[in-house]
Design a protein around this motif. Structure first.
Motif, PDB file in Angstrom:
ATOM      1  N   ARG A 464       0.833  -1.206   0.000  1.00 52.30           N
ATOM      2  CA  ARG A 464       0.000   0.000   0.000  1.00 52.30           C
ATOM      3  C   ARG A 464       0.867   1.256   0.000  1.00 52.30           C
ATOM      4  NH1 ARG A 464      -2.476  -1.157   4.146  1.00 52.30           N
ATOM      5  NH2 ARG A 464      -4.342  -2.080   3.240  1.00 52.30           N
ATOM      6  N   LYS A 468       1.030   4.116  -3.048  1.00 46.10           N
ATOM      7  CA  LYS A 468       0.721   5.523  -2.798  1.00 46.10           C
ATOM      8  C   LYS A 468       1.899   6.423  -3.125  1.00 46.10           C
ATOM      9  CE  LYS A 468      -2.860   4.791   0.697  1.00 46.10           C
ATOM     10  NZ  LYS A 468      -3.298   5.081   2.075  1.00 46.10           N
ATOM     11  N   LYS A 503      -5.034  -1.331  -8.028  1.00 46.05           N
ATOM     12  CA  LYS A 503      -6.236  -0.775  -7.407  1.00 46.05           C
ATOM     13  C   LYS A 503      -5.895   0.422  -6.524  1.00 46.05           C
ATOM     14  CE  LYS A 503      -9.345  -1.901  -3.605  1.00 46.05           C
ATOM     15  NZ  LYS A 503      -9.695  -2.918  -2.619  1.00 46.05           N
ATOM     16  N   ILE A 504      -4.923   0.272  -5.626  1.00 46.27           N
ATOM     17  CA  ILE A 504      -4.549   1.373  -4.727  1.00 46.27           C
ATOM     18  C   ILE A 504      -3.958   2.529  -5.524  1.00 46.27           C
ATOM     19  CG2 ILE A 504      -3.062   1.996  -2.796  1.00 46.27           C
ATOM     20  CD1 ILE A 504      -3.261  -0.941  -1.894  1.00 46.27           C
ATOM     21  N   GLN A 507      -6.897   4.325  -7.331  1.00 44.23           N
ATOM     22  CA  GLN A 507      -7.777   4.978  -6.363  1.00 44.23           C
ATOM     23  C   GLN A 507      -7.133   6.248  -5.807  1.00 44.23           C
ATOM     24  OE1 GLN A 507      -8.686   1.927  -3.502  1.00 44.23           O
ATOM     25  NE2 GLN A 507     -10.494   1.213  -4.619  1.00 44.23           N
ATOM     26  N   GLU A 508      -5.823   6.190  -5.555  1.00 42.69           N
ATOM     27  CA  GLU A 508      -5.116   7.387  -5.098  1.00 42.69           C
ATOM     28  C   GLU A 508      -5.087   8.451  -6.185  1.00 42.69           C
ATOM     29  OE1 GLU A 508      -3.535   8.302  -2.118  1.00 42.69           O
ATOM     30  OE2 GLU A 508      -4.832   6.707  -1.399  1.00 42.69           O
TER      31      GLU A 508
END
Length: 762
Positions: A464, A468, A503-504, A507-508
Motif C-alpha cells: 500500500r 501511494k 487498485k490502490i 484509487q489514489e
C-alpha cells in the motif's frame, strides 16, 4: 747561623753528585752528536668512531669519506654506513603519513632494515610517543613490515609491552597511554593477538584507580571495535567491571563521566572509533602474521641492536639483503634503476606495462562493503531529517559514485515501505529528486518496473505504501505516465498482489486528480501506446476483465471507451472477416481457368446449402406463426369467460360452451385443453404452497397470545370491515366450530362470488 751540637749540616754525598754530573755530561754529549728529536703530537680522535657518533657530519662529506675508503669491509666504512642508515631511517619515519605511506615503505625497503632493525624499532616507538595522534599510521607501517620481516614486528611488540610495564610500575600515566594506544592499533592490524589486549585490561581494572581506569577507557576506545568482533564475551566482561566501578563511585567524577561516555560509544557500535581508518587497510588478513605475547612473560628488548658492532661478514650480508630487496620490490639494484631513469623511452614502456597490469589486476569487492555502508548512510540521513528539503540537501551532498544512484532510489522506496502508514515526506522527496535531474527520473522509472514485477513479495502494508508513493509521483508528473506500459491488465499476467497494487494506485490517482481529469489523461492520444496493456482492446476477454476490474474498484467511469469498443467488437470482427473474404475472392479471380471451374463447383454447392437453410427457416417461421395464433385464440377465450363471470346471480355458475366452429380442428382444441391442464396444475401447486404457508402461520399464531395475534395479523381498519359483515353470534359460532387451518382451507375453496352469496344468506 748557629748550629746546635746535636745537628749536623746536610750535605749530599759527593759520589752521587758526581755520578749525576757525569750522566748529564754524557747526555749532552749524545745530544750534541745527533739531531734533536721532534715533539710528539696528540693523536686525533675520529668523531665517527666514538660511541655517541660525535659531531654532526654533513651527508655530502660522509659520502666523500666513504668513497675515500678503499676497503669496504673495514670498521670505519661499516661505521659510516651505520650512521648513514640511522639518519635515513629516522628521516623516513618522521615523514610518514596516510598519503605517502606507500612511498615511504618502498624507500624503507631500499635500506638494509635487517641490519638496522634495532634502529628502526627505536625510531618508530620514539616517534609514536612524541606524536600519539599518528599512532594509526605507525601501526599500519609496522603491519606492512611485519608481513616481510616478522622478527622486526615481534621486536616492536616486545619493546612496547616492556615500555607499558615500566610505565605501570612507575605510575607514569602518559607513558602508559602512549604504549597502550600503540598496542591497541597493532591489535586492530592483527599484528598482536587480542588476548594481550584483554590481559592488559584485566591488569588495569584489577585494582582500579582513577589513572588506571582512564588508561583502560582510552585503550578500549581504540581497539573496542575489533575486540567486539573477535572476542565479544571478553568485551562484555570488561564492560561489566566498568559498570561495577561506576556504581562503587571510588574514582573521580571526571573518570566516571569517561566511563559513561564509553558506554555511549559502545551503544553507537564504535562509530567514531573504527578499527582501521580509510586508506590504511593495506595488508590482507591471510598475509598478516600475528604474534602471541603475554605481559607476564620475561621479554628481552634486545637493546644492543641499536648499538654499532662491526660485522665480519658485512659484504656478504649486504648482498643477501639486495637479493631480498629485489624479491620484495621486484626491481633491480639502485645502480640499474639510476641507469633506467636516464632513458625516457624505457620509462614510458614500463608505465604502459604497469597500467596494463593494473587494468588486468583490478580488485572486485564481492562482499559489497561499500554498498552496505552507502545504504546505511542513506537510511540514517533519511531518518534524521526533519523535512524533505533538508533530506534532499543532505543526500545530494553525499559522495555518490556513478552507478550508485539506483541504490539511493531503492533506499527511499524501502524506507517508505517500512512505515506503518504512508508519509507524504517520501513522495515529496522523490518528486524533488525527479525535478532536479532527468537521471533520477530514469532511476525511479526503473524502480517502478522492478517493484511492480516483484510486488508479490511485499506484505499488504508495504504494498500500500509503495503504491501511494508512485501515485503521488504520477500525479505531480514527476514520473512520466509512460512508465505504466509495464502494467498488463488481464487474467494471465496479473496476480492478487499486482491487482491490489493497481487498485490502490488508481484509487489514489482518482482521489488526487478527480475521475474526470484521470479519464482525460487515460484518453490522451499521445499516451495511447503506453495504456495498451492497462486498457486492452486486443481481445474481448481481456477487455471484459479490465472493465470488471475497474468497475469493482469503483472506477467504472474509466471504462466507457472500453464498453463501446466491446459493443462494436462483433461488427468489427465481421468487417475484418468480410475484408479477408473479399481479399480471398480477388485472389481467386486472378487464378487460372482450371481453378475457376473448381471454384464454380464449390460456389454451386455453397448456394445449395444456403437454399436448404432458407427452406428450414421458412418452415420454422410457419410453425411459430401457428403457435402464436393458437395462443391468441386461447387468450380471447379467457377474455370471454372473464366477461361472463362479471354478471350477477346463477349465470356465473354456468359453463361457457366451446365453439367448435371457431376453434377449428381437433389439434387446436387439444392444444387449448393441454394449456388449461398445465395452467390448472400450476394453479393447484400455487394453492398448495399458499395453504402450507397459512398453516404454518396459524401454528405460530396459536403459540402467541391473543393480543399479539391481533396486533400482528391485521390492521384495525381491516378488522372492522370484516367484523361488520357478520353478526356477533355468527362470528362466534363459526369461529368456535372450525380450527384456523379449516377456516383457511374452506375460504380458499370458494370463489369470491360464492363467499359473497353465503354471507348474504346468513
Amino acid at each position: 747561623r748557629r748550629i746546635s751540637p746535636h745537628q749536623k749540616e746536610f750535605s749530599p754525598p759527593r759520589s752521587r753528585r758526581r755520578k749525576k754530573d757525569e750522566s748529564d755530561e754524557e747526555k749532552w754529549v749524545e745530544k750534541e752528536e745527533g739531531p734533536p728529536e721532534p715533539k710528539k703530537k696528540k693523536e686525533e680522535i675520529d668523531p665517527i668512531l666514538t660511541k655517541t657518533g660525535g659531531a654532526y657530519i654533513p651527508p655530502a662529506r660522509l659520502r666523500m669519506m666513504q668513497e675515500q675508503i678503499s676497503d669496504k669491509s673495514s670498521v670505519a666504512y661499516q661505521r659510516m654506513s651505520w650512521e648513514a642508515l640511522k639518519k635515513s631511517i629516522n628521516g623516513l619515519i618522521n615523514k610518514v603519513n596516510v598519503a605517502n605511506i606507500a612511498e615511504i615503505i618502498r624507500e624503507l625497503f631500499q635500506e638494509n632494515i635487517v641490519r638496522g632493525r634495532g634502529l628502526m624499532t627505536r625510531s618508530i616507538i620514539t616517534a609514536q610517543v612524541a606524536s600519539p595522534t599518528f599512532t594509526h599510521v605507525y601501526a599500519a607501517l609496522v603491519s606492512i613490515i611485519n608481513t616481510k620481516f616478522p622478527q622486526t614486528g615481534e621486536l616492536i611488540a616486545k619493546r612496547l609491552v616492556i615500555q607499558f610495564k615500566k610505565g605501570f610500575r612507575r605510575n607514569d600515566k602518559n607513558l602508559c597511554l602512549a604504549s597502550v594506544r600503540f598496542i591497541a592499533h597493532l591489535v586492530n592490524q592483527q599484528v598482536l593477538h587480542e588476548l594481550l589486549a584483554l590481559e592488559i585490561l584485566t591488569i588495569l581494572l584489577e585494582n582500579p584507580t582513577s589513572d588506571s581506569v582512564e588508561v583502560a577507557v582510552g585503550f578500549l576506545k581504540e581497539c573496542g571495535k575489533k575486540l567486539t568482533e573477535l572476542s565479544p564475551r571478553g568485551v562484555h566482561g570488561v564492560f561489566e567491571s566498568l559498570k561495577g566501578i561506576l556504581h562503587d563511585g571510588n574514582v573521580d567524577k571526571r573518570v566516571q563521566y569517561m566511563i559513561e561516555v564509553m558506554f555511549a560509544v559502545r551503544k553507537d557500535d564504535f562509530k567514531e572509533h573504527p578499527a582501521i581508518q580509510t586508506g590504511l587497510d593495506l595488508v590482507d588478513e591471510d598475509d598478516q602474521i600475528t604474534h602471541l605475547i603475554s605481559v607476564e612473560d620475561e621479554l628481552d628488548g634486545e637493546d644492543s641492536l641499536h648499538v654499532f658492532k662491526p660485522d665480519p661478514e658485512f659484504l656478504e650480508n649486504e648482498e643477501r639483503y639486495k637479493a631480498i630487496r629485489e624479491e620484495i620490490l621486484g626491481e633491480g639494484s639502485s645502480d640499474d634503476e639510476s641507469g633506467e631513469e636516464g632513458e625516457v623511452s624505457d620509462e614510458d614502456e614500463e608505465d604502459d606495462e604497469e597500467e596494463k597490469e593494473e587494468e588486468e589486476m583490478k580488485i572486485i569487492d564481492e562482499t559489497q562493503t561499500n554498498l552496505l555502508a552507502l545504504r546505511r548512510t542513506v537510511y540514517l540521513t533519511i531518518m534524521s531529517s526533519l523535512d524533505f528539503e533538508e533530506c534532499a540537501h543532505k543526500l545530494l551532498k553525499m559522495t555518490i559514485k556513478p552507478g550508485q544512484e539506483m541504490e539511493v532510489a531503492n533506499m527511499i522506496i524501502e524506507c517508505c515501505s517500512q512505515e506503518r502508514s504512508y508519509q507524504r515526506f517520501y513522495g515529496l522527496l522523490g518528486e524533488r529528486f525527479c525535478h532536479l535531474n532527468q537521471m533520477w527520473v530514469e532511476k525511479f522509472d526503473l524502480s517502478f518496473q522492478e517493484q511492480y514485477s516483484t510486488v508479490h513479495r511485499l506484505e499488504t502494508n508495504k504494498l500500500r505504501n509503495v503504491a501511494k508513493f508512485f501515485a503521488q509521483l504520477f500525479y505531480t508528473d514527476a514520473l512520466p505516465w509512460t512508465s505504466l506500459s509495464c502494467v498488463h491488465l488481464n487474467e494471465e499476467e496479473t496476480n492478487s498482489s499486482s491487482r491490489i497494487f493497481v487498485k490502490i494506485l488508481f484509487q489514489e490517482l482518482a482521489e488526487y486528480m478527480g475521475l474526470q481529469k484521470l479519464n482525460e489523461r487515460l484518453k490522451d492520444l499521445s499516451l495511447a501506446e503506453s495504456f495498451e496493456g492497462l486498457l486492452p482492446r486486443d481481445n474481448p476477454r481481456n477487455t471484459r476483465f479490465a472493465i470488471n476490474f475497474f468497475t469493482s474498484i469503483g472506477l467504472g467511469g474509466l471504462t466507457d471507451d472500453l464498453r463501446e469498443h466491446l459493443k462494436n467488437a462483433p461488427k468489427m470482427i465481421m468487417a475484418q472477416q468480410q475484408a479477408v473474404e473479399s481479399d480471398s475472392d480477388s485472389s481467386s479471380s486472378s487464378e487460372s481457368e482450371s481453378s475457376d471451374s473448381d471454384d464454380d463447383s464449390s460456389s454451386d454447392s455453397e448456394e445449395e446449402r444456403k437454399k436448404r437453410r432458407k427452406r428450414k427457416e421458412v418452415v420454422k417461421s410457419k410453425e411459430r406463426s401457428k403457435y402464436h395464433k393458437v395462443r391468441e385464440e386461447t387468450s380471447k377465450e379467457k377474455g370471454l369467460t372473464r366477461e361472463r363471470n362479471n354478471g350477477d346471480g346463477d349465470d356465473r355458475r354456468k359453463k361457457r360452451p366451446i365453439d367448435e366452429d371457431r376453434l377449428g380442428d381437433d389439434r387446436k382444441r387439444k392444444a387449448v385443453e393441454g394449456e388449461d391442464r398445465s395452467r390448472d396444475r400450476r394453479k393447484g401447486n400455487d394453492d398448495r404452497r399458499t395453504r402450507e404457508k397459512m398453516e404454518d402461520k396459524s401454528r405460530k399464531d396459536q403459540k402467541r397470545s391473543p393480543p399479539e395475534r391481533y396486533r400482528k395479523d391485521r390492521t384495525p381498519p381491516e378488522r372492522l370491515r370484516e367484523d361488520r359483515k357478520r353478526t356477533p353470534p355468527e362470528r362466534l359460532r363459526e369461529d368456535h366450530k372450525r380450527t384456523p387451518p379449516e377456516r383457511l382451507r374452506e375460504d380458499r375453496r370458494r370463489t369470491p362470488p360464492e363467499r359473497s352469496r353465503e354471507d348474504r344468506k346468513r
